[in-house]
Write a protein that holds these residues in place. Sequence first.
Motif, PDB file in Angstrom:
ATOM      1  N   ASP A  90       0.837  -1.202   0.000  1.00  0.00           N
ATOM      2  CA  ASP A  90       0.000   0.000   0.000  1.00  0.00           C
ATOM      3  C   ASP A  90       0.873   1.254   0.000  1.00  0.00           C
ATOM      4  OD1 ASP A  90      -2.214  -1.564   0.065  1.00  0.00           O
ATOM      5  OD2 ASP A  90      -2.723  -1.196   2.174  1.00  0.00           O
ATOM      6  N   GLU A  91       0.346   2.301  -0.592  1.00  0.00           N
ATOM      7  CA  GLU A  91       1.033   3.583  -0.547  1.00  0.00           C
ATOM      8  C   GLU A  91       1.025   4.120   0.890  1.00  0.00           C
ATOM      9  OE1 GLU A  91       2.674   5.432  -2.905  1.00  0.00           O
ATOM     10  OE2 GLU A  91       2.508   3.613  -4.132  1.00  0.00           O
ATOM     11  N   ILE A  92       2.047   4.842   1.228  1.00  0.00           N
ATOM     12  CA  ILE A  92       2.100   5.442   2.562  1.00  0.00           C
ATOM     13  C   ILE A  92       1.027   6.521   2.668  1.00  0.00           C
ATOM     14  CG2 ILE A  92       3.526   6.746   4.198  1.00  0.00           C
ATOM     15  CD1 ILE A  92       5.978   5.525   2.843  1.00  0.00           C
ATOM     16  N   PRO A  93       0.131   6.417   3.659  1.00  0.00           N
ATOM     17  CA  PRO A  93      -0.923   7.438   3.788  1.00  0.00           C
ATOM     18  C   PRO A  93      -0.338   8.839   3.971  1.00  0.00           C
ATOM     19  CG  PRO A  93      -1.390   5.533   5.177  1.00  0.00           C
ATOM     20  CD  PRO A  93       0.003   5.353   4.661  1.00  0.00           C
ATOM     21  N   VAL A  94      -1.062   9.827   3.466  1.00  0.00           N
ATOM     22  CA  VAL A  94      -0.589  11.207   3.553  1.00  0.00           C
ATOM     23  C   VAL A  94      -0.418  11.629   5.008  1.00  0.00           C
ATOM     24  CG1 VAL A  94      -1.165  13.603   3.041  1.00  0.00           C
ATOM     25  CG2 VAL A  94      -1.597  11.838   1.333  1.00  0.00           C
ATOM     26  N   TRP A  95      -1.321  11.177   5.887  1.00  0.00           N
ATOM     27  CA  TRP A  95      -1.219  11.599   7.285  1.00  0.00           C
ATOM     28  C   TRP A  95       0.053  11.070   7.930  1.00  0.00           C
ATOM     29  CZ3 TRP A  95      -0.792   8.369  11.450  1.00  0.00           C
ATOM     30  CH2 TRP A  95      -1.198   7.044  11.297  1.00  0.00           C
ATOM     31  N   VAL A  96       0.516   9.881   7.513  1.00  0.00           N
ATOM     32  CA  VAL A  96       1.766   9.335   8.042  1.00  0.00           C
ATOM     33  C   VAL A  96       2.940  10.196   7.594  1.00  0.00           C
ATOM     34  CG1 VAL A  96       3.347   7.354   7.984  1.00  0.00           C
ATOM     35  CG2 VAL A  96       0.876   6.973   8.155  1.00  0.00           C
ATOM     36  N   LYS A  97       2.936  10.569   6.321  1.00  0.00           N
ATOM     37  CA  LYS A  97       4.009  11.430   5.815  1.00  0.00           C
ATOM     38  C   LYS A  97       4.020  12.768   6.548  1.00  0.00           C
ATOM     39  CE  LYS A  97       4.218   9.533   1.113  1.00  0.00           C
ATOM     40  NZ  LYS A  97       4.156   9.842  -0.338  1.00  0.00           N
ATOM     41  N   LEU A  98       2.837  13.357   6.713  1.00  0.00           N
ATOM     42  CA  LEU A  98       2.747  14.651   7.381  1.00  0.00           C
ATOM     43  C   LEU A  98       3.224  14.576   8.832  1.00  0.00           C
ATOM     44  CD1 LEU A  98      -0.665  16.052   6.076  1.00  0.00           C
ATOM     45  CD2 LEU A  98       1.593  17.114   5.787  1.00  0.00           C
ATOM     46  N   ALA A  99       2.775  13.535   9.544  1.00  0.00           N
ATOM     47  CA  ALA A  99       3.126  13.409  10.958  1.00  0.00           C
ATOM     48  C   ALA A  99       4.629  13.213  11.134  1.00  0.00           C
ATOM     49  CB  ALA A  99       2.362  12.240  11.586  1.00  0.00           C
TER      50      ALA A  99
END
Length: 331
Positions: free
Chosen positions: A212-221
């Motif tokens: 799965d692609e890394i969720p945007v919220w994970v990248k942001l956090a």
Amino acid sequence: MDTFTLIVTIGVALGFTYTNGFHDSANAIATSVSTRALTPRAALAMAAVMNLAGAFLGSGVAKTVSEGLIATPTGQKGMGILFAALVGAIVWNLITWYFGLPSSSSHALFGGMVGAALAGGTTVYWSGVLDKVVIPMFLSPVVGLVVGYLVMVAILWMFRKSNPHKAKRGFRIAQTVSAAGMALGHGLQDAQKTMGIVMMALVISGDESYGDEIPVWVKLACAAMLSLGTYAGGWRIMRTLGRKIIELDPPQGFAAETTGASIMFASSYLFHAPISTTHVITSAIMGVGATKGTKAVRWGVAKNIVMGWFITMPAAALVAAGSYFFVQLVF
């Protein structure tokens, strides 16, 4: 899967990212601060912004961390392994920060993962550890040393007829760009490492699947915590990198930063290898300094730094293994 356990594990992962930021902020800005190209606060603000931006430039390193080093553990036991791995890395980061030793947060994390996995009976992909961690651990400082030396030699030759004072003023301005590149590369490398850990936690909990692609919220956090940690600053380590190895001037600072940034971008995009930004910039500084003769580098300080590199992974692994056994006893 217990949602509380997942939240705690992700919280500790973000805590590790924060310690990574203030532990490694010196990697990006120590040279530009020591040469007075930037004021400390301006340098930290720039590094924080570029760290944030760098985190969104790729995901290859995150996939290596989440899928290439240890088998994804399962259930509560799996969360315990990730938790212990992060504790091992955080403890080693704090110890080395206290003593002003520029050790690798990345290798502290990898050592913690291996130590916790072995303690928890999870498979360690030794070929992946060798190819993606151990070989780059030895190779990247050598490359940084050689390339830093060659870049500095090229600069000395190109500006051999220039007025020294004018050249230094020009390189002081150029260091703004090279320091930004170094910070961008740091964000590209180090934010992704925590993204990989968070993705492992989400796979264990069943919220995400392999591939799965890394969720945007994970990248942001992860990017935000690395950026906040960077802005907090790591003054103890900054003094070691900026002054104790060699006395840097603007051309040397520019050469070291350009070398470090180039190696980090190449390793991220060409090999997806999670290299140590600490190893790269420290060795680049040594290589740059060696152009003034071997006596220009304080090899005693360099020796202590390199010794710290060698003990980082086993030390973090031992702390992580102990943390795992403690967690099992308590819970």
